[in-house]
Design an enzyme around this catalytic site. Structure first.
Site, PDB file in Angstrom:
ATOM      1  N   LYS A  49      57.425  57.131  74.762  1.00  0.00           N
ATOM      2  CA  LYS A  49      57.442  58.419  74.073  1.00  0.00           C
ATOM      3  C   LYS A  49      56.219  59.274  74.390  1.00  0.00           C
ATOM      4  O   LYS A  49      56.172  60.443  74.005  1.00  0.00           O
ATOM      5  CB  LYS A  49      57.521  58.200  72.560  1.00  0.00           C
ATOM      6  N   LYS A  77      48.654  44.055  66.700  1.00  0.00           N
ATOM      7  CA  LYS A  77      47.428  44.847  66.641  1.00  0.00           C
ATOM      8  C   LYS A  77      47.404  45.793  65.457  1.00  0.00           C
ATOM      9  O   LYS A  77      48.446  46.227  64.960  1.00  0.00           O
ATOM     10  CB  LYS A  77      47.240  45.656  67.933  1.00  0.00           C
ATOM     11  N   ASP A  80      46.610  49.576  64.252  1.00  0.00           N
ATOM     12  CA  ASP A  80      46.707  50.853  64.941  1.00  0.00           C
ATOM     13  C   ASP A  80      45.367  51.578  64.838  1.00  0.00           C
ATOM     14  O   ASP A  80      44.447  51.133  64.147  1.00  0.00           O
ATOM     15  CB  ASP A  80      47.846  51.694  64.399  1.00  0.00           C
ATOM     16  N   GLU A  81      45.303  52.731  65.521  1.00  0.00           N
ATOM     17  CA  GLU A  81      44.004  53.384  65.684  1.00  0.00           C
ATOM     18  C   GLU A  81      43.377  53.842  64.385  1.00  0.00           C
ATOM     19  O   GLU A  81      42.143  53.888  64.258  1.00  0.00           O
ATOM     20  CB  GLU A  81      44.133  54.571  66.659  1.00  0.00           C
ATOM     21  N   LYS A 133      51.814  51.876  60.017  1.00  0.00           N
ATOM     22  CA  LYS A 133      50.417  51.612  60.328  1.00  0.00           C
ATOM     23  C   LYS A 133      49.484  51.898  59.151  1.00  0.00           C
ATOM     24  O   LYS A 133      48.356  51.426  59.137  1.00  0.00           O
ATOM     25  CB  LYS A 133      49.987  52.402  61.558  1.00  0.00           C
ATOM     26  N   ASN A 149      28.022  70.744  79.778  1.00  0.00           N
ATOM     27  CA  ASN A 149      27.887  72.129  79.367  1.00  0.00           C
ATOM     28  C   ASN A 149      28.792  73.059  80.157  1.00  0.00           C
ATOM     29  O   ASN A 149      29.128  74.152  79.699  1.00  0.00           O
ATOM     30  CB  ASN A 149      26.429  72.568  79.556  1.00  0.00           C
ATOM     31  N   HIS A 172      44.787  51.342  76.622  1.00  0.00           N
ATOM     32  CA  HIS A 172      46.118  51.942  76.645  1.00  0.00           C
ATOM     33  C   HIS A 172      46.180  52.914  77.822  1.00  0.00           C
ATOM     34  O   HIS A 172      45.352  53.831  77.921  1.00  0.00           O
ATOM     35  CB  HIS A 172      46.395  52.674  75.336  1.00  0.00           C
ATOM     36  N   THR A 224      52.356  46.798  67.518  1.00  0.00           N
ATOM     37  CA  THR A 224      51.493  47.426  66.528  1.00  0.00           C
ATOM     38  C   THR A 224      52.177  47.321  65.170  1.00  0.00           C
ATOM     39  O   THR A 224      53.354  47.641  65.034  1.00  0.00           O
ATOM     40  CB  THR A 224      51.261  48.900  66.878  1.00  0.00           C
ATOM     41  N   HIS A 258      41.649  51.285  72.054  1.00  0.00           N
ATOM     42  CA  HIS A 258      42.737  52.239  71.832  1.00  0.00           C
ATOM     43  C   HIS A 258      42.209  53.612  72.228  1.00  0.00           C
ATOM     44  O   HIS A 258      41.134  54.016  71.800  1.00  0.00           O
ATOM     45  CB  HIS A 258      43.160  52.220  70.365  1.00  0.00           C
ATOM     46  N   ARG A 259      42.977  54.359  73.022  1.00  0.00           N
ATOM     47  CA  ARG A 259      42.486  55.626  73.557  1.00  0.00           C
ATOM     48  C   ARG A 259      42.715  56.796  72.587  1.00  0.00           C
ATOM     49  O   ARG A 259      43.058  57.908  72.992  1.00  0.00           O
ATOM     50  CB  ARG A 259      43.124  55.918  74.911  1.00  0.00           C
ATOM     51  N   SER A 301      52.248  51.098  75.567  1.00  0.00           N
ATOM     52  CA  SER A 301      52.783  51.129  74.213  1.00  0.00           C
ATOM     53  C   SER A 301      53.221  52.535  73.858  1.00  0.00           C
ATOM     54  O   SER A 301      52.729  53.516  74.419  1.00  0.00           O
ATOM     55  CB  SER A 301      51.732  50.638  73.197  1.00  0.00           C
ATOM     56  N   LYS A 330      53.670  48.127  61.789  1.00  0.00           N
ATOM     57  CA  LYS A 330      54.250  49.347  61.227  1.00  0.00           C
ATOM     58  C   LYS A 330      54.738  49.079  59.806  1.00  0.00           C
ATOM     59  O   LYS A 330      55.225  47.986  59.539  1.00  0.00           O
ATOM     60  CB  LYS A 330      55.429  49.822  62.094  1.00  0.00           C
TER      61      LYS A 330
END
Length: 479
Positions: free
Chosen positions: A329, A197, A199-200, A173, A119, A322, A169, A289-290, A374, A171
């Site tokens: 990037k 993997k 992707d998210e 995705k 809070n 991750h 990952t 995956h974050r 990644s 692609k």
């Protein structure tokens, strides 16, 4: 008695006078300690601001309540005990706050976070508030399961030692059919990667139902394993709308023979711990995956540092997370990323303010988390990645595999060759940081996929100023 009468007289008292500031307090070994970066509003005393954070994250409200006297209130009050100016940041302060262990439910990240960040982040007397670090006592750590597999056991299951693991990952995705998705997975694994993997945000969309994706991906995994003689895997994302759906998907992944499943950070702490318990029961590696973290971890003055998220996730029980690349990037100051990797991989994390680590942390035998790098990395950076991140890491080259001009399998081969030659050079004692480009160039003379990768991405860098940097830097002193 008079002082007690004044303390519990109806009305408003400063938080410091209510007992939430104690400059003489010595934290107990069993206390949870939180370090907050506090930016008070103009005219608000930093000590009062720290006391307010302590109060509002433990037992206080805005006015005196006599029902405090029905509790062991002196024990249950969090205590701000130290306030330091932040170096080079006027108006910001580091506040150390200690919490008695009895304030928290054992083994619950949800309850811990409901207090510490529940809070208080919207409190008006503060312009901004950031949770920078926490010290978790051994007594509390031992109530958590921790990672279901851990680095050591994962390497044993995969039979892969002495080098980083390689991943990618898929692609694009979103948008591929299940069959074409499986073809990408096969090509990448056949070319030399250890993992591919989801992707998210690939779950169960109209263009590819989750069950179909699982079937085609595991067919690809099994064919690639048979062709290469290596253990392979694909992170099957079981993230879904409900826990029932997630358990259904995870059970099906296990039934198909997968060694790993994946979840997203956005499912929430309770769901993450639930999946961690499932993974422990079912001998599965759990990849996290974050997704979403940047909304509250990236800004330096407000939110939660990712090093704290990494601590919570090691406690909650994930095997992979991750954790930044430094050269890719995505956001990643070198010192901050090294601190996060230490939190994931150390048995005992030493205090290191240069890396944003403010406390010694004994992990009490909790298994180690494999960090994942990644986002915008390629074969030409291999010497930098190994130097910065070490070998207990998964290097995931998504675009750097699938975008290869000679095809997906060639992209995977380029990454595998770059990794193998760089590890060999390191083991021979060469200075891979300075000699890395020459080592890669020499290998590229006999490996056309690596040569094509270096030619394609040799000038690609992401050199931007990090927003989340450490506040303490070494300063040379006069001789």
């Amino acid at each position: 008695m008079g002082s007690q009468a004044e303390r519990y007289k109806s009305g408003v008292l400063p938080y410091a006078q209510m007992g939430y500031w104690d400059a003489d307090y010595e934290p107990k070994q069993t206390d949870i300690i939180a370090l907050f970066r506090i930016t008070p509003q103009d005219g608000v005393d930093p000590i009062e601001a720290a006391a307010a954070v302590a109060g509002e994250s433990s037992t206080a409200t805005w006015t005196v309540v006599w029902t405090d006297r029905l509790t062991a209130c002196d024990n249950y009050r969090a205590k701000a005990y130290r306030v330091d100016p932040v170096p080079g940041a006027p108006g910001q302060y580091f506040s150390y706050i200690a919490y008695d262990l009895d304030l928290f439910e054992e083994g619950s990240i949800a309850n811990l976070t409901a207090s510490i960040i529940g809070n208080v982040f919207g409190f008006k007397p503060l312009k901004a508030l950031r949770l920078e670090d926490m010290r978790i006592p051994v007594a509390y750590l031992k109530t958590f399961q921790g990672p279901p597999t851990g680095i050591v056991v994962e390497r044993e299951r995969l039979d892969k030692f002495g080098r980083p693991l390689l991943g990618a990952t898929t692609k694009p995705k979103l948008g591929l059919s299940s069959k074409n998705y499986g073809r990408v997975v096969y090509e990448a694994l056949k070319g030399g990667l250890d993992f591919v993997k989801d992707d998210e945000n690939i779950n169960s969309q109209p263009f590819m139902h989750w069950r179909d994706r699982f079937l085609y991906c595991m067919e690809a995994v099994n064919k690639a394993a048979a062709a290469t003689g290596e253990v392979k895997g694909h992170y099957l994302n079981v993230t879904a709308a409900t826990m029932e759906d997630m358990y259904e998907r995870a059970d099906f992944a296990k039934e198909l023979g997968s060694c790993i499943v994946m979840i997203d950070l956005v499912i929430g702490y309770t769901a993450i711990q639930s999946m961690a318990k499932w993974a422990r029961r079912n001998d599965m590696v759990l990849h996290l995956h974050r997704a979403g973290h940047g909304t509250y971890t990236r800004q330096k003055t407000h939110g939660v540092s990712f090093r704290v998220i990494a601590k919570w996730m090691r406690m909650a029980g994930v095997d992979h997370i991750h954790a930044g690349t430094i050269v890719g990037k995505l956001e990643g100051d070198p010192n901050v990323i090294k601190g996060i990797y230490s939190i994931c991989r150390d048995s005992f994390t030493k205090k290191n303010p240069e890396q944003g680590v403010f406390f010694d942390q004994d992990w009490a035998g909790l298994r180690k988390v494999m960090p994942v790098a990644s986002g915008g990395i390629h074969a030409g950076q291999m010497h930098q990645l190994i130097t910065y991140l070490g070998e207990d890491v998964i290097l995931q080259f998504g675009g750097g595999t699938i975008g290869h001009p000679q095809g997906i399998q060639a992209g995977a081969t380029a990454n595998r060759v770059a990794l193998e030659v760089m590890i060999k050079a390191r083991n021979e004692g060469r200075d891979i940081w300075n000699e890395g480009p020459q080592i890669l160039a020499a290998a590229a003379r006999w490996c056309s996929p690596l040569r094509a990768a270096l030619d394609t991405w040799k000038d690609v860098t992401f050199n931007y100023q990090s927003t989340d940097t450490a506040d303490f830097v070494p300063t040379a002193t006069p001789a």
